[in-house]
Design a protein around this motif. Structure first.
Motif, PDB file in Angstrom:
ATOM      1  N   ALA A  59       0.825  -1.214   0.000  1.00  0.00           N
ATOM      2  CA  ALA A  59       0.000   0.000   0.000  1.00  0.00           C
ATOM      3  C   ALA A  59       0.856   1.258   0.000  1.00  0.00           C
ATOM      4  O   ALA A  59       0.481   2.281  -0.585  1.00  0.00           O
ATOM      5  N   ASN A  66      -5.743   9.888  -5.565  1.00  0.00           N
ATOM      6  CA  ASN A  66      -6.975   9.433  -4.917  1.00  0.00           C
ATOM      7  C   ASN A  66      -6.747   8.292  -3.936  1.00  0.00           C
ATOM      8  O   ASN A  66      -7.703   7.619  -3.530  1.00  0.00           O
ATOM      9  N   ILE A  67      -5.495   8.062  -3.555  1.00  0.00           N
ATOM     10  CA  ILE A  67      -5.167   7.015  -2.585  1.00  0.00           C
ATOM     11  C   ILE A  67      -4.394   7.646  -1.433  1.00  0.00           C
ATOM     12  O   ILE A  67      -3.459   8.422  -1.650  1.00  0.00           O
ATOM     13  N   ALA A 121      -8.811   5.526  -8.462  1.00  0.00           N
ATOM     14  CA  ALA A 121      -7.901   4.940  -7.471  1.00  0.00           C
ATOM     15  C   ALA A 121      -7.793   3.428  -7.679  1.00  0.00           C
ATOM     16  O   ALA A 121      -6.697   2.855  -7.645  1.00  0.00           O
ATOM     17  N   ALA A 125      -4.537   0.924  -8.768  1.00  0.00           N
ATOM     18  CA  ALA A 125      -4.142  -0.226  -7.944  1.00  0.00           C
ATOM     19  C   ALA A 125      -4.253  -1.534  -8.718  1.00  0.00           C
ATOM     20  O   ALA A 125      -3.359  -2.395  -8.633  1.00  0.00           O
ATOM     21  N   HIS A 132      -8.288  -4.128  -3.394  1.00  0.00           N
ATOM     22  CA  HIS A 132      -8.598  -3.461  -2.133  1.00  0.00           C
ATOM     23  C   HIS A 132      -9.300  -4.406  -1.159  1.00  0.00           C
ATOM     24  O   HIS A 132      -8.946  -4.494   0.008  1.00  0.00           O
ATOM     25  N   LYS A 149     -10.439  10.363  -1.410  1.00  0.00           N
ATOM     26  CA  LYS A 149      -9.301   9.479  -1.138  1.00  0.00           C
ATOM     27  C   LYS A 149      -9.798   8.107  -0.690  1.00  0.00           C
ATOM     28  O   LYS A 149     -10.703   8.001   0.146  1.00  0.00           O
ATOM     29  N   LEU A 150      -9.168   7.066  -1.219  1.00  0.00           N
ATOM     30  CA  LEU A 150      -9.459   5.693  -0.809  1.00  0.00           C
ATOM     31  C   LEU A 150      -8.382   5.250   0.176  1.00  0.00           C
ATOM     32  O   LEU A 150      -7.188   5.454  -0.061  1.00  0.00           O
ATOM     33  N   PHE A 153      -5.898   0.080   1.829  1.00  0.00           N
ATOM     34  CA  PHE A 153      -5.567  -0.973   0.868  1.00  0.00           C
ATOM     35  C   PHE A 153      -4.859  -2.113   1.586  1.00  0.00           C
ATOM     36  O   PHE A 153      -3.918  -1.910   2.342  1.00  0.00           O
TER      37      PHE A 153
END
Length: 500
Positions: A59, A66-67, A121, A125, A132, A149-150, A153
């Motif tokens: 992660a 956006n992460i 996001a 990934a 996720h 924002k995510l 992870f």
């Protein structure tokens, strides 16, 4: 405040089944961070810790707007923790709960904007083969600046390694966003994230929970069966001006929520492409600025209260021998009324100073009042005297010269034309990109990934740069003037086209 290694804990901002989350200040770098402190119960589970560390490393290498960024994985005493990027805002879960309380729905364009930001996001990934596994409103944060924002992870994979009885407590509240194959305990891939995103999209648009139930077992059974057609058929798009958009959005959600993973979108990029076409075709584009304004209305007062709590924790002051001093421990915050170091003699001097100051203020007030009263009396006496008649005027008295009528100024004075201040102009550049993961820059400042509306741009020349790994960087010079303030740019096959 409380010291935690290299960090100073400011306040608790959340708590889950596995960890507590704190707002903290990193002492050496002087920055605000979020600390996720793993509960000691899980710190004793070796399988959990091993997988937790491995996933945290993965992660930490997900560098995307956006992460949530991961700064540090550490251990202090018996506590493992993660230091990460702090988001000054609210979770999507809190936003949804607030909307239900107010009996409101978030505007459709903002709902789709949030979903698209999460999709970008996931796209980043998934390209790195990172799943996720827990895409849910509690893991989506929205800042007061409108950034989505995510977070978390890989945490779900670590959770899967702990005992079944403990895992039930952690999953409480997250069952509603599992994919059917997750609920059945089967092997999953990136398409489970797509299913979860479809649930979130449905709930934002409809204002209803897709898989609701009285018990966890009932919810789990509904997730396993994934019978969603009746719910989709009754879905109404709130305040939508376009009839066809309802059909198109339902088709997208329907494809996300297929029970069989092979019938879903096979990659998140296909989902993004369909959503880009819908938002562009029906004029449903939105941006961070509009989302920020909406959150300000929804959480303005709460944001001020939270900031006040933090300021009180960071900058408490109490009276001491040398005046108001910063406290050194939380207990002293509640001693602000204790006048330490001020003895009886000093208190007596303070009373004397107060009495003298009050007497001086009264004296000044009376002086001004009496002087004002004398002026009034004089004016009244003058007004009471009879006006002088021509007969009573002295012959020696100076006479006011009479100006002949012909010599007087006729008409209005020419004081020149009064001009209204010029209205300040600002420009907007709408950018539509394909592929949807192209990166956009303006004047060498990164703006984000995918379609953008760059607003409130000052008059003059602006450099637009769009990059994508499959093409060479493309640059265009856009000039905003009073005659031309809006521009529409299309990015296709590595080239920027300016539309009229």
């Amino acid at each position: 405040m409380k010291n935690f290694g290299n960090y100073e804990i400011l306040c608790e901002i959340g708590q889950g089944g596995m960890a507590q989350v704190f707002k903290a200040r990193q002492n050496d770098l002087k920055r605000t961070v979020a600390i996720k402190k793993i509960k000691e119960t899980f710190s004793e589970d070796e399988d959990f810790l091993r997988m937790f560390k491995d996933e945290a490393v993965i992660a930490a290498n997900l560098n995307h707007p956006n992460i949530i960024g991961i700064y540090e994985l550490g251990k202090l005493g018996h506590s493992y923790y993660i230091s990460m990027e702090y988001v000054d805002g609210q979770s999507l879960k809190k936003i949804i709960e607030s909307l239900k309380t107010l009996n409101e729905r978030i505007p459709l364009s903002l709902s789709l904007f949030i979903v698209m930001e999460v999709a970008r996001a996931l796209q980043f990934a998934h390209r790195l083969n990172v799943i996720h596994r827990d895409v849910s409103p509690s893991n989506i944060l929205v800042s007061y600046q409108g950034r989505v924002k995510l977070v978390d992870f890989g945490i779900a994979k670590a959770e899967h390694s702990i005992s079944r009885s403990t895992r039930v407590g952690i999953l409480k509240g997250k069952l509603n966003y599992l994919a059917p194959e997750q609920a059945k305990g089967e092997k999953i891939d990136h398409r489970a994230d797509i299913f979860a995103l479809g649930i979130i999209m449905y709930e934002l648009i409809s204002g209803r929970t897709l898989f609701a139930g009285e018990t966890e077992l009932e919810i789990l059974e509904k997730v396993r069966n994934a019978q969603t057609e009746n719910m989709l058929s009754s879905l109404t798009i709130h305040n939508c001006k376009h009839v066809d958009v309802s059909v198109d959005l339902k088709n997208v959600i329907r494809k996300c929520l297929q029970n069989n993973p092979d019938k879903r979108y096979q990659d998140i990029s296909s989902f993004i492409m369909d959503m880009e076409n819908i938002t562009r075709s029906y004029g449903l584009l939105s941006d961070e600025e509009e989302l920020s304004a909406y959150l300000a209305r929804l959480f303005g007062r709460e944001n001020e209260n939270l900031q006040g709590r933090v300021n009180e924790a960071v900058y408490p002051r109490v009276p001491g021998p040398n005046g108001w001093e910063k406290v050194s421990s939380p207990e002293i915050i509640y001693q602000t009324k204790v006048m330490r170091g001020i003895d009886a003699a000093k208190l007596k001097n303070l009373r004397l100073f107060f009495i003298c100051s009050l007497a001086g203020a009264v004296f000044i007030f009376l002086f001004i009042f009496l002087k004002h009263g004398q002026n009034l009396s004089t004016e009244h006496i003058v007004d009471a005297l009879p006006a002088a008649s021509p007969e009573n005027k002295s012959a020696d008295a100076p006479q006011t010269p009479q100006v002949p009528q012909s010599d007087r100024i006729q008409g209005n004075l020419d004081i020149g034309e009064v001009k209204e201040p010029e209205k300040e102009i600002s420009g907007t550049i709408f950018i539509n990109v394909q592929p949807p993961d192209a990166l956009i820059y303006i004047d060498n400042t990164f703006q984000g990934e995918g379609n953008r509306a760059l607003k409130n741009l000052k008059p003059g020349e602006h450099i637009i740069k769009i990059t994508h790994p499959d093409y060479e960087d493309e640059i265009r010079l856009i000039k905003i003037t009073s005659e031309k303030q809006k521009f529409h740019l299309l990015y296709r096959n590595g080239e920027i086209q300016v539309q009229d």
